[in-house]
Write a protein that holds these residues in place. Structure first.
Motif, PDB file in Angstrom:
ATOM      1  N   UNK A 168     -14.864  17.916  11.939  1.00 24.41           N
ATOM      2  CA  UNK A 168     -14.743  17.026  13.100  1.00 24.41           C
ATOM      3  C   UNK A 168     -15.726  17.366  14.219  1.00 24.41           C
ATOM      4  N   UNK A 169     -16.636  18.333  13.991  1.00 31.78           N
ATOM      5  CA  UNK A 169     -17.665  18.625  14.997  1.00 31.78           C
ATOM      6  C   UNK A 169     -18.612  17.437  15.118  1.00 31.78           C
ATOM      7  N   UNK A 170     -19.020  17.128  16.345  1.00 25.89           N
ATOM      8  CA  UNK A 170     -19.879  15.970  16.610  1.00 25.89           C
ATOM      9  C   UNK A 170     -21.300  16.442  16.891  1.00 25.89           C
ATOM     10  N   UNK A 171     -22.265  15.787  16.249  1.00 25.92           N
ATOM     11  CA  UNK A 171     -23.668  16.155  16.427  1.00 25.92           C
ATOM     12  C   UNK A 171     -24.179  15.677  17.794  1.00 25.92           C
ATOM     13  N   UNK A 172     -25.101  16.496  18.373  1.00 22.57           N
ATOM     14  CA  UNK A 172     -25.701  16.148  19.663  1.00 22.57           C
ATOM     15  C   UNK A 172     -27.201  16.375  19.595  1.00 22.57           C
ATOM     16  N   UNK A 173     -27.931  15.666  20.435  1.00 23.77           N
ATOM     17  CA  UNK A 173     -29.385  15.840  20.488  1.00 23.77           C
ATOM     18  C   UNK A 173     -29.729  17.283  20.839  1.00 23.77           C
ATOM     19  N   UNK A 174     -30.714  17.820  20.160  1.00 22.57           N
ATOM     20  CA  UNK A 174     -31.124  19.194  20.403  1.00 22.57           C
ATOM     21  C   UNK A 174     -30.414  20.210  19.541  1.00 22.57           C
ATOM     22  N   UNK A 175     -29.403  19.784  18.782  1.00 22.46           N
ATOM     23  CA  UNK A 175     -28.724  20.711  17.868  1.00 22.46           C
ATOM     24  C   UNK A 175     -29.711  21.242  16.834  1.00 22.46           C
ATOM     25  N   UNK A 176     -29.645  22.549  16.578  1.00 22.39           N
ATOM     26  CA  UNK A 176     -30.412  23.141  15.482  1.00 22.39           C
ATOM     27  C   UNK A 176     -29.453  23.302  14.306  1.00 22.39           C
ATOM     28  N   UNK A 177     -29.727  22.599  13.239  1.00 21.92           N
ATOM     29  CA  UNK A 177     -28.856  22.624  12.070  1.00 21.92           C
ATOM     30  C   UNK A 177     -29.441  23.562  11.025  1.00 21.92           C
ATOM     31  N   UNK A 178     -28.618  24.470  10.533  1.00 21.86           N
ATOM     32  CA  UNK A 178     -29.043  25.417   9.504  1.00 21.86           C
ATOM     33  C   UNK A 178     -28.355  25.069   8.190  1.00 21.86           C
ATOM     34  N   UNK A 179     -29.165  24.893   7.155  1.00 20.50           N
ATOM     35  CA  UNK A 179     -28.655  24.519   5.841  1.00 20.50           C
ATOM     36  C   UNK A 179     -29.045  25.563   4.799  1.00 20.50           C
TER      37      UNK A 179
ATOM     38  N   UNK B 217     -25.793  22.458   1.825  1.00 23.02           N
ATOM     39  CA  UNK B 217     -24.605  22.714   2.636  1.00 23.02           C
ATOM     40  C   UNK B 217     -25.024  23.046   4.062  1.00 23.02           C
ATOM     41  N   UNK B 218     -24.326  22.456   5.022  1.00 21.49           N
ATOM     42  CA  UNK B 218     -24.566  22.757   6.425  1.00 21.49           C
ATOM     43  C   UNK B 218     -23.860  24.070   6.749  1.00 21.49           C
ATOM     44  N   UNK B 219     -24.639  25.114   7.072  1.00 20.70           N
ATOM     45  CA  UNK B 219     -24.070  26.442   7.293  1.00 20.70           C
ATOM     46  C   UNK B 219     -23.639  26.653   8.736  1.00 20.70           C
ATOM     47  N   UNK B 220     -24.441  26.154   9.693  1.00 17.57           N
ATOM     48  CA  UNK B 220     -24.119  26.399  11.099  1.00 17.57           C
ATOM     49  C   UNK B 220     -24.881  25.428  11.989  1.00 17.57           C
ATOM     50  N   UNK B 221     -24.369  25.276  13.200  1.00 19.53           N
ATOM     51  CA  UNK B 221     -25.037  24.501  14.240  1.00 19.53           C
ATOM     52  C   UNK B 221     -25.329  25.451  15.399  1.00 19.53           C
ATOM     53  N   UNK B 222     -26.582  25.492  15.837  1.00 16.90           N
ATOM     54  CA  UNK B 222     -26.935  26.303  16.999  1.00 16.90           C
ATOM     55  C   UNK B 222     -27.089  25.357  18.188  1.00 16.90           C
ATOM     56  N   UNK B 223     -26.251  25.572  19.210  1.00 16.08           N
ATOM     57  CA  UNK B 223     -26.245  24.668  20.367  1.00 16.08           C
ATOM     58  C   UNK B 223     -26.119  25.495  21.649  1.00 16.08           C
TER      59      UNK B 223
ATOM     60  N   UNK C 248     -33.000  28.776   3.035  1.00 16.76           N
ATOM     61  CA  UNK C 248     -32.392  28.561   4.345  1.00 16.76           C
ATOM     62  C   UNK C 248     -33.359  27.692   5.119  1.00 16.76           C
ATOM     63  N   UNK C 249     -32.904  26.500   5.521  1.00 18.89           N
ATOM     64  CA  UNK C 249     -33.792  25.553   6.200  1.00 18.89           C
ATOM     65  C   UNK C 249     -33.170  25.121   7.528  1.00 18.89           C
ATOM     66  N   UNK C 250     -34.034  24.659   8.430  1.00 13.05           N
ATOM     67  CA  UNK C 250     -33.598  24.279   9.773  1.00 13.05           C
ATOM     68  C   UNK C 250     -34.104  22.893  10.125  1.00 13.05           C
ATOM     69  N   UNK C 251     -33.260  22.136  10.837  1.00 12.02           N
ATOM     70  CA  UNK C 251     -33.632  20.820  11.337  1.00 12.02           C
ATOM     71  C   UNK C 251     -33.110  20.695  12.763  1.00 12.02           C
ATOM     72  N   UNK C 252     -34.011  20.436  13.724  1.00 11.20           N
ATOM     73  CA  UNK C 252     -33.601  20.213  15.108  1.00 11.20           C
ATOM     74  C   UNK C 252     -33.497  18.711  15.352  1.00 11.20           C
ATOM     75  N   UNK C 253     -32.344  18.265  15.829  1.00  9.63           N
ATOM     76  CA  UNK C 253     -32.104  16.841  16.005  1.00  9.63           C
ATOM     77  C   UNK C 253     -32.815  16.303  17.247  1.00  9.63           C
TER      78      UNK C 253
END
Length: 219
Positions: free
Chosen positions: A191-202, A175-181, A149-154
């Motif tokens: 169709x979800x759009x990425x935004x700055x500060x999103x924490x992406x969980x893979x 696989x992208x599991x969730x977006x924390x916003x 389980x890995x995380x990337x903050x945009x």
């Protein structure tokens, strides 16, 4: 769900209380009479026995448990208990506590461990996650499936900001599991759009993990 916990110290009892609050049945096993503090977890079953011995696990009816947690303060005992639980009783899910990081390499499927939990590694990952923006941070490893389980903050300059999930081609075995916003967990949809500060969980294999950053951050 019935859960057996080997080790009734502070860690084992804390796990037991959480599981009981969530509606599970819990059996606490410990060979030390001083650890049998029945009043601290009154709703649990208790068994004074050595979880490294077959006769003790027979008495615990380990074959009726869906999960075994090896949570003693002794890595050797946790490994032996895990191996017996998996090979002799076929427990579907074995979770083991790692007390000393130098022993981490032992806690894998060859010793019957499905998930190994190392407190120092978790704390270090949480620290990295709190301060790292634009870098891929490993939060947890799933030993059974060899995935992480890995995380990337945009960051503000991410090349994917304004793009949709379906527009980003991820590496194989990722696989992208969730977006924390804004404190909310969003199940990632096409169709979800990425935004700055999103924490992406893979969830990703180790090989794919190394390539995730290039999909979102251009140098």
């Amino acid at each position: 769900m019935r859960v057996a916990i080997a080790g009734a110290g502070n860690v084992g009892r804390a796990i037991a209380r959480e599981l009981l609050d969530n509606g599970h049945q819990v059996l606490l096993i410990d060979k030390d009479p001083k650890a049998l503090k029945l009043e601290s977890v009154p709703d649990a079953e208790w068994l004074m026995a050595d979880a490294c011995e077959i006769t003790s696990l027979d008495n615990a009816h380990l074959n009726t448990c869906q999960v075994l947690v090896a949570a003693t303060g002794d890595d050797k005992a946790n490994l032996v208990t895990s191996l017996l639980g998996k090979t002799e009783y076929g427990v579907p899910r074995v979770v083991a506590r790692i007390n000393h990081p130098k022993n981490e390499w032992l806690f894998d499927s060859s010793w019957g461990v499905d998930v190994a939990v190392s407190t120092p590694r978790i704390i270090a990952a949480l620290v990295e996650e709190a301060v790292s923006v634009g870098d891929v941070v490993r939060l947890f490893s799933f030993k059974k499936g060899q995935a992480n389980l890995v995380e990337l903050t945009l960051p503000d300059g991410s090349s994917c900001i304004g793009k949709t999930v379906e527009e980003i081609e991820l590496p194989e075995d990722a696989a992208l599991a969730a977006i924390v916003r804004d404190g909310r967990v969003i199940t990632a949809k096409a169709h979800d759009v990425f935004a700055a500060g999103d924490e992406l969980l893979f969830v990703a294999s180790s090989d794919a993990e190394a390539r995730i950053k290039s999909c979102f951050i251009t140098s």
